[in-house]
Design a protein around this motif. Structure first.
Motif, PDB file in Angstrom:
ATOM      1  N   ASP A  38      43.227  35.362  40.843  1.00 15.83           N
ATOM      2  CA  ASP A  38      43.750  34.445  39.831  1.00 15.83           C
ATOM      3  C   ASP A  38      43.816  35.052  38.439  1.00 15.83           C
ATOM      4  O   ASP A  38      44.227  34.378  37.492  1.00 15.83           O
ATOM      5  N   LEU A  39      43.396  36.294  38.265  1.00 20.62           N
ATOM      6  CA  LEU A  39      43.422  36.902  36.937  1.00 20.62           C
ATOM      7  C   LEU A  39      44.864  37.077  36.472  1.00 20.62           C
ATOM      8  O   LEU A  39      45.743  37.454  37.245  1.00 20.62           O
ATOM      9  N   THR A  54      40.970  34.385  33.215  1.00 22.47           N
ATOM     10  CA  THR A  54      40.406  34.163  34.539  1.00 22.47           C
ATOM     11  C   THR A  54      41.157  33.004  35.205  1.00 22.47           C
ATOM     12  O   THR A  54      41.944  32.296  34.571  1.00 22.47           O
ATOM     13  N   THR A  57      37.240  28.503  37.451  1.00 22.91           N
ATOM     14  CA  THR A  57      35.985  28.803  38.141  1.00 22.91           C
ATOM     15  C   THR A  57      35.151  27.535  38.275  1.00 22.91           C
ATOM     16  O   THR A  57      35.135  26.695  37.380  1.00 22.91           O
ATOM     17  N   GLU A  62      30.758  32.473  39.802  1.00 24.89           N
ATOM     18  CA  GLU A  62      32.189  32.788  39.878  1.00 24.89           C
ATOM     19  C   GLU A  62      32.734  33.147  38.502  1.00 24.89           C
ATOM     20  O   GLU A  62      33.527  34.089  38.352  1.00 24.89           O
ATOM     21  N   GLU A  65      31.557  36.691  37.590  1.00 26.80           N
ATOM     22  CA  GLU A  65      32.277  37.730  38.335  1.00 26.80           C
ATOM     23  C   GLU A  65      33.684  37.917  37.794  1.00 26.80           C
ATOM     24  O   GLU A  65      34.151  39.056  37.629  1.00 26.80           O
ATOM     25  N   GLN A  66      34.384  36.818  37.491  1.00 24.55           N
ATOM     26  CA  GLN A  66      35.770  36.939  37.034  1.00 24.55           C
ATOM     27  C   GLN A  66      35.863  37.515  35.624  1.00 24.55           C
ATOM     28  O   GLN A  66      36.798  38.272  35.324  1.00 24.55           O
TER      29      GLN A  66
END
Length: 355
Positions: A38-39, A54, A57, A62, A65-66
């Motif tokens: 989704d980035l 991002t 989330t 999550e 991490e993103q």
């Protein structure tokens, strides 16, 4: 409380590794970037800047991490394009301009209408979106956030040096950005009708071209069911980004302060946060009383402790505030560099340090 989602947009500067000056390679960096999932890599107001968002989330893990993955994507793309990614609120050496600006009709319209305001901007911020039910809830969240916006700004302050000189402000970005007609802390809102009526009236003056130019530090998103918080400088470290986003989410979830904040005192508290950051004194936006900014940051953590504890992040936030107390804000870390060139080198290293 866990249904409040979070999305983060990080804005960065691109610099030449030799001259350390801004370099207009954003179109190339965007072209060669490989953003998984989704980035989303996006252009910015100038081709000296690049942004990555991002996805939505649903947990702190999550989000963490993103945010780190997003930095990795841009660090690798910038390296491949022959430049370097820098997390700083303003260019320490040189300017992100004058034009060429982004070759976009809307940009040229802004350039015509707002003139020298667009020259040499290069301001890089952190934008945090928190999912809400509707515009009414977004505006209630905006009202909750007002009293804590100076604290969030102080915690993120990371732009003391501009054109090779210390400006005397921890966040020069916030001072530069405050020149726009609609910027800084938003008004206290009575509801969606009040918001729409106010924005429509400002658009009628042509101070805004459209609703996308509503640059208040909190606003309901025009494109997503979120409240968008735009008060922060882009922090040097990914960890700082994640903690700021978690604090903002917790403020949206938590109950509001009982006392309303006067607009004039809030603006003064903003100025104090811009000048001193978290390493100096903070002004209470209710009373104007000065106290150590770290005390105010700890009060913020206490205010949202229920929301943080519910998500299992209270100790993470408390550790980060303690880390800042011992290591200094982004602005303090910048000022420890002996010259502008070594400052840019430090920022290049910090931007990729914990990804």
């Amino acid at each position: 409380m866990n249904h409040y989602t979070v999305g983060v947009e990080q804005e960065f500067l691109l610099v030449d590794p030799e001259s350390r000056r801004p370099v207009a390679l954003a179109p190339r960096v965007r072209e060669i970037s490989r953003a998984p999932g989704d980035l989303d890599v996006q252009g910015e107001l100038t081709p000296f800047q690049i942004e990555i968002a991002t996805g939505v989330t649903h947990s702190f893990e999550e989000l963490d991490e993103q945010v780190r993955a997003a930095r990795r994507v841009l660090v690798e793309a910038a390296d491949a394009a022959g430049c370097r990614l820098v997390a700083t609120g303003m260019p320490p050496i040189g300017k992100a301009g004058p034009p060429p600006g982004t070759d976009d009709p809307r940009y040229h319209q802004i350039e015509y209408s707002h003139r020298r305001l667009v020259i040499g901007q290069g301001a890089c911020g952190l934008h945090v979106h928190v999912g809400v039910e509707d515009k009414a809830e977004a505006l209630r969240a905006s009202n909750k956030l007002r009293a804590w916006l100076p604290t969030l700004l102080a915690l993120s302050a990371n732009s003391p040096v501009y054109e090779g000189e210390d400006t005397g402000y921890a966040s020069w970005r916030s001072m530069v950005w405050s020149r726009w007609p609609v910027s800084g802390p938003p008004p206290e809102w009575d509801g969606p009708e009040h918001y729409d009526r106010t924005v429509d009236s400002i658009i009628s003056t042509q101070a805004l071209l459209d609703r996308a130019m509503v640059y208040w530090d909190v606003r309901p998103s025009a494109n997503h069911p979120t409240v968008e918080v735009r008060v922060a400088d882009i922090p040097q470290l990914a960890t700082e980004v994640v903690v700021l986003a978690e604090l903002i989410r917790a403020l949206v979830v938590s109950e509001p302060s009982e006392q309303r904040v006067d607009d004039s005192v809030l603006r003064a508290a903003y100025w104090r946060a811009s000048r001193d950051g978290v390493d100096g004194l903070a002004a209470d936006p209710h009373t104007g009383k000065l106290s150590p900014a770290f005390d105010r940051a700890e009060e913020l953590a206490e205010h949202v402790s229920v929301a943080l504890r519910d998500r299992g992040t209270l100790s993470t936030v408390e550790r980060q505030i303690d880390w800042l107390r011992h290591n200094g804000s982004g602005a303090a870390r910048q000022r420890r560099c002996p010259d502008p060139e070594s400052l840019v080198d430090m920022l290049i290293a910090r931007t990729r340090e914990d990804i």
